[in-house]
Design an enzyme around this catalytic site. Structure first.
Site, PDB file in Angstrom:
ATOM      1  NE  ARG A   1      -3.648  -2.550   0.699  1.00  0.00           N
ATOM      2  CZ  ARG A   1      -4.580  -2.927   1.583  1.00  0.00           C
ATOM      3  NH1 ARG A   1      -4.980  -2.103   2.518  1.00  0.00           N
ATOM      4  NH2 ARG A   1      -5.101  -4.159   1.510  1.00  0.00           N
TER       5      ARG A   1
ATOM      6  NE  ARG B   1      -4.223  -2.329  11.242  1.00  0.00           N
ATOM      7  CZ  ARG B   1      -5.008  -1.571  10.464  1.00  0.00           C
ATOM      8  NH1 ARG B   1      -6.315  -1.711  10.527  1.00  0.00           N
ATOM      9  NH2 ARG B   1      -4.488  -0.716   9.618  1.00  0.00           N
TER      10      ARG B   1
ATOM     11  CD  GLU C   1      -9.704  -3.460   9.402  1.00  0.00           C
ATOM     12  OE1 GLU C   1      -9.286  -2.380   8.980  1.00  0.00           O
ATOM     13  OE2 GLU C   1      -9.271  -4.568   9.016  1.00  0.00           O
TER      14      GLU C   1
ATOM     15  CB  SER D   1     -11.618  -5.945   6.189  1.00  0.00           C
ATOM     16  OG  SER D   1     -12.565  -5.041   5.736  1.00  0.00           O
TER      17      SER D   1
ATOM     18  CD  GLU E   1      -3.507   3.370   2.623  1.00  0.00           C
ATOM     19  OE1 GLU E   1      -4.608   3.869   2.888  1.00  0.00           O
ATOM     20  OE2 GLU E   1      -3.101   2.297   3.097  1.00  0.00           O
TER      21      GLU E   1
ATOM     22  NE  ARG F   1      -5.827   2.361  12.391  1.00  0.00           N
ATOM     23  CZ  ARG F   1      -7.102   2.016  12.316  1.00  0.00           C
ATOM     24  NH1 ARG F   1      -7.543   0.970  12.965  1.00  0.00           N
ATOM     25  NH2 ARG F   1      -7.939   2.708  11.593  1.00  0.00           N
ATOM     26  CG  HIS F   2      -2.257   2.935   8.172  1.00  0.00           C
ATOM     27  ND1 HIS F   2      -2.902   3.704   9.112  1.00  0.00           N
ATOM     28  CD2 HIS F   2      -3.226   2.396   7.380  1.00  0.00           C
ATOM     29  CE1 HIS F   2      -4.220   3.643   8.892  1.00  0.00           C
ATOM     30  NE2 HIS F   2      -4.437   2.849   7.854  1.00  0.00           N
TER      31      HIS F   2
END
Lengths: 508, 508
Positions: free
Chosen positions: B317, B482, B431, B434, B319, B325-326
């Protein structure tokens, strides 16, 4: 054709359930659960009755039809239960079952009779439709069942019966007398691959040739272009289950030997093993590349005190190799461990051949190898044949490779630094495992990297890790696809990669 | 200091072996094996004697020293055996053992006495040197043992003894009376991280503060820069062993439920889930990217007839999220399976909260959420607290997310297409899983992709897979790092990634 949702359990089934309840001593919890299940089923039936007016022309219209996608959008759990085709055997005779599968074959016999063969992964079962008012099967229903396209997903409710002779389906002993049939998701009428063609074995082709018949052969590229169909053949279902088990055995064995499974980054700065075969990209503005192996990281994990580690993960090679055994992305099974004295111990019965001896064997057989050079694919295959003739084995280890043909982190031999403490394992003349003792001192490591033309500043974090206290260690890597290819005696590595990547292929 | 290779077994040990041979009934094969072992040991001793002239000044010079790297270049297997520190207990008292470990602590007491604590992954043992002619230990040897740097890799041969009081090492009941000590690989004298500092717990800091002491705290970035040292702390040794077992449990459970482990490509054309968070690169001249998830491929495997599949592998990712948490690269635990009627069944005791109800709870607590929008990190945490207060659980499922905040392939709800058959699983307001039912018809899939701004031509192979006969299905994804972070109640995902990748970090 009517549009009918999956029906609820029959009244007979409900009675059966009730009888079961009174006969057995069930816990209150179980009784409550069953009650809830029955209530759900009842509600589902009510909903169906409200939504689905019966077809005026066919009194049995509710027993077949297409199920619209809206009905599959998870409304509720009806309480019905589906059987697995592979579980059906003669003990089920007389029982009513519900199954879901792909319509592998559809054979109309007459207006009143048809066969539909349903498949679930590797299992198939024959379903029979015979128009009869007693069974609730109309001629319209038989027509419906012969009209949907092959490979469509179909629900069949019916009674298990025992045919007089074994059938051609994998479930040979039983067939299903269809009472209800619903199409859950249609396939397009003309599939790009005919599954029957794709599923043929070489033996089938030979038999056809002897009989003077010509069968369609589906080419490798067509298979890969339509992999979602090709994967349904029995051989592909088997190959990828074998692959899963090869990985499992690798993991289970190493875990039993106190190895810790780790995950190392695939996005790295610098190239992991040097050379041009590296995919480059920009990482937040910085130059980065994809790891050609987890090598440097699994060694840093050893420096981090983990004694024994392994990793299963993708490795990336931007090589322009269009061969039967190279991929641009494959799954590496890698291990690395501390060693005390010697990098390499093996059962005595396994043939261990020094590299020099292998080169000599090839020379005597007329193939001249540059003594400090590598064996090419052809030479490896030939050596495999020579070893087979001389030692009667398909499995052997070639060790003490020349320094010039191994990566910079490989430990040189103590008695001759032109050779290394390294080995490859061969099956039928093809390398499946590559391993070695690694250099554990930062000075020698930096020296070897420089000699191999690697800019040590790009791997400084790696080299420095060996100055913080680093144990002697060694390890190996296995290509999962290649092991499975050789184990199954397949002729192309693309057959053991679910969605292979080679210089020409990036889709699907 | 003398330079001495690891010694061969003593004559006494050889006698012991011989005695054992005559006493027990051994197979011829075993006898042969033992003979070979003894021969090898003999040869190793001869080599050592040839190479190592004794130090004239110290009659015990052969009992200590640095082992040059040449000696570790796998000459031969001497037949000696190393004990694992973690295996030592009082049953070993009086026995001579050989161990290898990192010198975690070195404490000189006097010219004649010193302690060295050796560590192997999570186990430590105290080694005692006392100068004595009987033991073959000279004052030079004591000096040698206190002079090499901490974290150096050391071999110790000695006799196990029982201390009067339990020691501070993990192996509390025993210590080792050193007879021989060799340094296998030295660490640099000043390490960038002091392991003692890195290993401190929060409790240690609190205690020190109460006592008015100031302890060094090693920052997260420093730890990650020198990960090969940081990984040696007991907590890191534990975290990555837990991570390995979380993955194992995931695999074992799914395998027991007939899921097949697969591997899908990470190099793909088009973007897997749309959006900007994608790493782009050139693949043999073609534009390509790194998979943001195995989503499209695991669905194609379902279309390929595999019924139930899972994958453990890296997901990428791009991002620019600098949160606790990323990560830009993490390990995805993904599963996908055929479903019959409903996408989601769970134990009754697990709280299942509809999304709308969650939004309502937040509203009542003063946090206004756009009804068709997503929950941000803060809102999720707050909902976690509200759920904890109202339902007394840290673990719950939020389901029926708005269509607008889920990926294009998510199945809409049957009763309201503004919502979806989807869910997230939360631990302590974060979370971890998912999942959703997926769309299984090509028409709806293409429509939803277009509505989400995805160019369907870039994912045509995926969409077409659903026109060849595709069963209803659903699945989920879990972020390994996570889950481990939340399970261990750690405050930063970088603590559960061995070599983390975030927008700022690409090394080591």
């Amino acid at each position: 054709m009517s549009s009918e949702p999956p029906p609820a359990p029959s009244a007979a089934a409900a009675e059966e359930l009730a009888a079961g309840l009174s006969a057995a001593t069930l816990s209150k919890k179980q009784q409550k659960k069953d009650a809830r299940k029955a209530e759900k089923a009842e509600k589902a039936t009510q909903r169906q009755q409200q939504q689905q007016p019966a077809d005026a022309e066919d009194p049995f219209a509710a027993n077949y039809g297409d199920v619209p996608v809206e009905e599959i959008q998870s409304k509720a759990i009806s309480g019905r239960s589906w059987s697995q085709i592979g579980d059906l055997d003669d003990s089920a005779a007389g029982r009513s079952v519900l199954i879901r599968g792909a319509a592998q074959a559809i054979r109309p016999v007459s207006k009143k009779m048809a066969f539909v063969v349903l498949r679930q992964s590797m299992s198939t079962v024959q379903c029979v439709l015979v128009a009869s008012a007693d069974a609730g099967v109309s001629t319209q229903m038989v027509r419906f069942a012969t009209a949907f396209s092959k490979e469509s997903i179909v629900d069949v409710e019916g009674v298990v019966s025992l045919p007089k002779e074994p059938l051609k389906a994998t479930t040979q002993q039983v067939e299903i007398q269809v009472r209800k049939i619903y199409c859950i998701n249609r396939a397009i009428p003309t599939l790009p691959i005919n599954l029957e063609d794709a599923a043929r074995s070489e033996a089938d082709f030979e038999k056809a040739e002897l009989a003077g018949e010509k069968l369609v052969r589906v080419g490798q590229d067509t298979r890969l272009n339509y992999r979602a169909i090709d994967l349904r053949t029995p051989s592909n279902q088997a190959v990828f289950r074998i692959q899963c088990q090869v990985e499992n055995k690798f993991r289970e064995f190493l875990l039993s030997k106190d190895f810790v499974g780790i995950h190392t980054p695939k996005l790295i700065s610098g190239s992991s093993e040097g050379g041009a075969a590296v995919f480059k990209l920009l990482y937040n503005g910085q130059p980065a590349c994809l790891a050609q192996s987890p090598q440097l990281y699994k060694q840093m994990a050893i420096c981090g005190g983990f004694e024994r580690v392994f990793e299963v993960g993708p490795v990336f090679r931007a090589e322009n190799s269009n061969t039967h055994r190279h991929l641009c992305e494959f799954v590496g099974l890698d291990a690395e461990m501390e060693i005390k004295e010697h990098y390499f111990e093996y059962l005595d019965k396994t043939l261990k051949l020094p590299y020099e001896e292998g080169v000599q064997m090839l020379k005597e057989a007329g193939t001249e190898i540059e003594p400090m050079g590598d064996l090419n694919t052809e030479a490896e295959k030939k050596l495999g044949r020579l070893v087979r003739e001389k030692y009667n084995t398909d499995f052997f280890i070639l060790y003490r490779y020349p320094l010039a043909v191994r990566p910079f982190y490989t430990m040189p031999c103590y008695d001759n630094p032109a050779y290394t403490n390294s080995f490859d394992v061969f099956i039928r003349g093809e390398e499946i495992i590559s391993g070695a003792q690694r250099i554990h001192t930062p000075e020698l490591l930096a020296k070897r990297a420089t000699e191999c033309g690697i800019d040590v500043s790009t791997i400084s974090a790696y080299i420095e890790s060996f100055s913080y206290g680093a144990p002697p260690h060694g390890g190996f890597g296995v290509g999962l696809e290649r092991v499975v290819m050789l184990f199954c005696a397949l002729n192309n590595i693309r057959k053991t990669s679910m969605f292979p990547r080679d210089p020409q292929r990036l889709v699907p």
